[in-house]
Design a protein around this motif. Structure first.
Motif, PDB file in Angstrom:
ATOM      1  N   PRO A   1       0.812  -1.243  -0.079  1.00 39.56           N
ATOM      2  CA  PRO A   1       0.000  -0.042   0.001  1.00 39.56           C
ATOM      3  C   PRO A   1       0.773   1.330   0.026  1.00 39.56           C
ATOM      4  CG  PRO A   1      -0.490  -1.339   2.052  1.00 39.56           C
ATOM      5  CD  PRO A   1       0.547  -1.954   1.381  1.00 39.56           C
TER       6      PRO A   1
ATOM      7  N   THR B   1      -3.394   4.696  -0.444  1.00 46.51           N
ATOM      8  CA  THR B   1      -2.573   3.770  -1.222  1.00 46.51           C
ATOM      9  C   THR B   1      -1.530   4.393  -2.310  1.00 46.51           C
ATOM     10  OG1 THR B   1      -4.422   2.134  -1.105  1.00 46.51           O
ATOM     11  CG2 THR B   1      -2.625   1.574  -2.444  1.00 46.51           C
TER      12      THR B   1
ATOM     13  N   THR C   1       0.426   4.987  -5.405  1.00 48.10           N
ATOM     14  CA  THR C   1       0.385   4.294  -6.947  1.00 48.10           C
ATOM     15  C   THR C   1       1.251   5.050  -7.857  1.00 48.10           C
ATOM     16  OG1 THR C   1      -1.177   6.161  -7.562  1.00 48.10           O
ATOM     17  CG2 THR C   1      -2.419   4.289  -6.575  1.00 48.10           C
TER      18      THR C   1
ATOM     19  N   SER D   1      -7.284   2.191 -11.439  1.00 44.53           N
ATOM     20  CA  SER D   1      -7.417   1.205 -10.401  1.00 44.53           C
ATOM     21  C   SER D   1      -8.978   1.332  -9.773  1.00 44.53           C
ATOM     22  CB  SER D   1      -6.139   1.093  -9.632  1.00 44.53           C
ATOM     23  OG  SER D   1      -5.072   1.117 -10.022  1.00 44.53           O
TER      24      SER D   1
ATOM     25  N   TYR E   1      -1.394   8.943  -5.403  1.00 45.40           N
ATOM     26  CA  TYR E   1      -1.994   8.125  -4.418  1.00 45.40           C
ATOM     27  C   TYR E   1      -3.440   8.188  -4.834  1.00 45.40           C
ATOM     28  CZ  TYR E   1      -1.677  12.641  -1.951  1.00 45.40           C
ATOM     29  OH  TYR E   1      -1.851  13.898  -1.840  1.00 45.40           O
TER      30      TYR E   1
ATOM     31  N   THR F   1     -10.993   1.145  -0.393  1.00 48.96           N
ATOM     32  CA  THR F   1      -9.672   0.826  -0.429  1.00 48.96           C
ATOM     33  C   THR F   1      -9.262  -0.574  -0.531  1.00 48.96           C
ATOM     34  OG1 THR F   1      -8.869   2.968   0.451  1.00 48.96           O
ATOM     35  CG2 THR F   1      -7.223   1.296   0.636  1.00 48.96           C
ATOM     36  N   LYS F   2      -9.991  -1.390   0.284  1.00 47.10           N
ATOM     37  CA  LYS F   2      -9.729  -2.760   0.155  1.00 47.10           C
ATOM     38  C   LYS F   2      -9.759  -3.418  -1.309  1.00 47.10           C
ATOM     39  CE  LYS F   2     -11.234  -6.707   2.750  1.00 47.10           C
ATOM     40  NZ  LYS F   2     -12.429  -7.406   3.293  1.00 47.10           N
TER      41      LYS F   2
ATOM     42  N   ARG G   1      -6.944  -2.034  -3.475  1.00 47.43           N
ATOM     43  CA  ARG G   1      -5.652  -2.760  -3.322  1.00 47.43           C
ATOM     44  C   ARG G   1      -5.573  -4.239  -3.966  1.00 47.43           C
ATOM     45  NH1 ARG G   1      -4.191  -0.940   2.887  1.00 47.43           N
ATOM     46  NH2 ARG G   1      -3.944   1.512   2.285  1.00 47.43           N
ATOM     47  N   LYS G   2      -7.096  -4.661  -4.172  1.00 50.17           N
ATOM     48  CA  LYS G   2      -6.859  -6.054  -4.851  1.00 50.17           C
ATOM     49  C   LYS G   2      -6.620  -5.791  -6.420  1.00 50.17           C
ATOM     50  CE  LYS G   2     -10.797  -7.864  -2.027  1.00 50.17           C
ATOM     51  NZ  LYS G   2     -12.097  -8.468  -2.331  1.00 50.17           N
TER      52      LYS G   2
ATOM     53  N   HIS H   1      -4.594  -3.353  -7.212  1.00 48.58           N
ATOM     54  CA  HIS H   1      -3.039  -2.753  -7.409  1.00 48.58           C
ATOM     55  C   HIS H   1      -2.206  -3.683  -6.981  1.00 48.58           C
ATOM     56  CE1 HIS H   1       0.325  -0.092  -6.203  1.00 48.58           C
ATOM     57  NE2 HIS H   1       0.304  -0.827  -5.112  1.00 48.58           N
ATOM     58  N   GLN H   2      -2.429  -4.670  -6.443  1.00 45.71           N
ATOM     59  CA  GLN H   2      -1.520  -5.888  -5.739  1.00 45.71           C
ATOM     60  C   GLN H   2      -0.984  -6.644  -6.817  1.00 45.71           C
ATOM     61  OE1 GLN H   2      -2.744  -8.228  -2.384  1.00 45.71           O
ATOM     62  NE2 GLN H   2      -4.661  -8.822  -3.805  1.00 45.71           N
TER      63      GLN H   2
ATOM     64  N   SER I   1       3.851  -2.389  -5.995  1.00 41.48           N
ATOM     65  CA  SER I   1       4.159  -1.152  -5.099  1.00 41.48           C
ATOM     66  C   SER I   1       5.072  -0.322  -6.023  1.00 41.48           C
ATOM     67  CB  SER I   1       5.075  -1.846  -3.886  1.00 41.48           C
ATOM     68  OG  SER I   1       6.398  -2.450  -4.507  1.00 41.48           O
TER      69      SER I   1
END
Ligand code: PMP
Ligand code: GLN
Length: 397
Positions: free
Chosen positions: A79, A107, A109, A118, A259, A267-268, A271-272, A274-275, A280
């Motif tokens: 994150p 997060t 980015t 995203s 960001y 955000t959860k 991030r799914k 983004h990850q 990162s």
């Protein structure tokens, strides 16, 4: 014939070409790449693509070098570097009154464009509709369409480019998933005011509609106009992804660092996406910014500096036959050229680059259907000498 060999060995193979079935069949190369390419080819002054041509803050790049020397060269947490997220939370509290949770709501980015992509990818399903406003930053519509969703394109009202909220209200359907706003606005330099926020609130309240707020130009707002960040409004923030870019704040667009701020549940999901994409971002610049962000002057002085550039450019342009519109924010100011020619804006922009040595951006590129009001966008985030050299050439047109 051995089919396997054909598929692996020959990528020009018709089978493969047919098989691609483009997800973005109507998309070509972005206008920014085209105009910057032409500017280089013709050695033109580049007032097209939005980037400063003056150096970034020396202290900031020393902080990055120090971070690298100190060994911050491995993956940052997914994150983002926590001290940077904490510094962002403090800055948001100082500017807009309430700190987001650095652990669950911020997060880091690789740029603002990525944050917007995203956010859209996290929420959109095929058939969803996203209301957005044209002229629109060129990534928005492809970002919506690649997710199988539909962009509902509403025009900002020419010539001051305001939002007609009655049209927005009439465009809402049960498929409306999100409204995408951008203030200060690229390419027009228009900004949203308190009344716009009130209208937006009326439209979304009682619905499940998300807001994506592109605020990459938050510190590039002029004439003492306050930036109407969604972060000032907790009732709107609870349904929003708010997207930022460090490139615009610290004159380092090539860093591609930004960001997203969104409530924990959103955000959860963000991030799914983004990850499994970037995962990162570049660690040394995050370590450096965690310190540098605390220096309020560095970002608070930006609007004054850019306002001076806008005013200087406006004054210089009086020597030309272009008529500039108003710009209240961003790096950009638009202008019409009816006194010079009735050429299409794209043709004129190309000719200006080739024959007169100044690159600009034709505003029709920000309309999906290429609506041409015969307007060019000029980037004034340049050294005084650059602006003067450009205007000297434009005065000959
Ligand atoms: N939104 C708008 C309106 C922009 O103009 C830009 C780029 N300048 C971005 C988003 C993206 O910024 P970044 O370069 O950080 O991806
Ligand atoms: N945002 C910049 C502009 O509007 C360019 C970004 C890009 O080149 N993708 O000019």
């Amino acid at each position: 014939m051995d089919k396997t060999a054909n598929f692996i060995g020959n990528t020009n193979c018709q089978h493969v070409n047919n098989h691609i079935n483009s997800k973005l069949p109507n998309v070509g190369t972005t206008i920014f790449a085209i105009m910057s390419g032409l500017a280089t080819e013709h050695n033109a002054v580049n007032l097209g693509q939005g980037f400063p041509d003056f150096p970034m803050n020396e202290e900031l790049y020393e902080l990055v070098a120090k971070a690298m020397k100190n060994g911050f060269n491995q993956y940052a947490p997914m994150p983002g570097w926590m001290p940077l997220r904490e510094a962002i939370a403090e800055k948001v509290e100082f500017l807009y009154g309430k700190a987001p949770d650095p652990d669950k709501e911020i997060t880091i980015t690789p740029g603002g464009t990525y944050a917007i992509y995203s956010a859209l990818t996290a929420i959109l399903h095929p058939g969803d509709e996203v209301i957005l406003f044209e002229p629109a930053y060129d990534s928005y519509i492809p970002n919506v369409e690649i997710n199988g969703a539909k962009a509902i394109k509403l025009s900002l009202v020419y010539p001051d480019y305001h939002i007609d909220w009655v049209t927005v209200k009439n465009a809402i359907t049960e498929r409306t998933k999100a409204i995408l706003i951008n203030s200060p606005h690229n390419p027009t330099g228009s900004v949203l005011g308190e009344k716009d926020i009130a209208e937006l609130r009326k439209i979304v309240s009682g619905t499940n509609i998300f807001i994506i707020s592109d605020e990459v130009y938050e510190h590039l707002i002029f004439d003492n106009i306050p930036h109407q960040s969604i972060l000032r409004h907790p009732d709107l923030f609870e349904r929003s992804f708010v997207c930022f870019s460090f490139g615009k704040v610290y004159n380092c667009t090539g860093w591609k660092l930004g960001y997203s701020i969104a409530p924990a549940l959103l955000t959860k999901e963000f991030r799914k996406v983004h990850q499994f994409n970037a995962f990162s971002c570049f660690t040394p610049s995050q370590v450096a910014l965690a310190t540098f962000l605390k220096k309020k002057d560095a970002y608070l002085s930006l609007s004054g500096l850019m306002q001076e550039k806008r005013d200087h450019f406006k004054m210089l342009m009086k020597q030309t036959r272009f008529d500039l519109q108003e710009s209240y924010g961003s790096y950009f100011i638009c202008g019409t050229y009816g006194k010079i020619t009735d050429e299409a804006d794209k043709d004129f922009a190309i000719r200006l680059t080739r024959e007169f040595g100044v690159a600009t951006i034709p505003v029709s590129a920000f309309y999906n259907e290429g609506k041409d009001d015969k307007v060019l966008r000029f980037c004034f985030s340049k050294k005084k000498e650059t602006l003067e050299a450009a205007v000297e050439k434009l005065a000959r047109v």
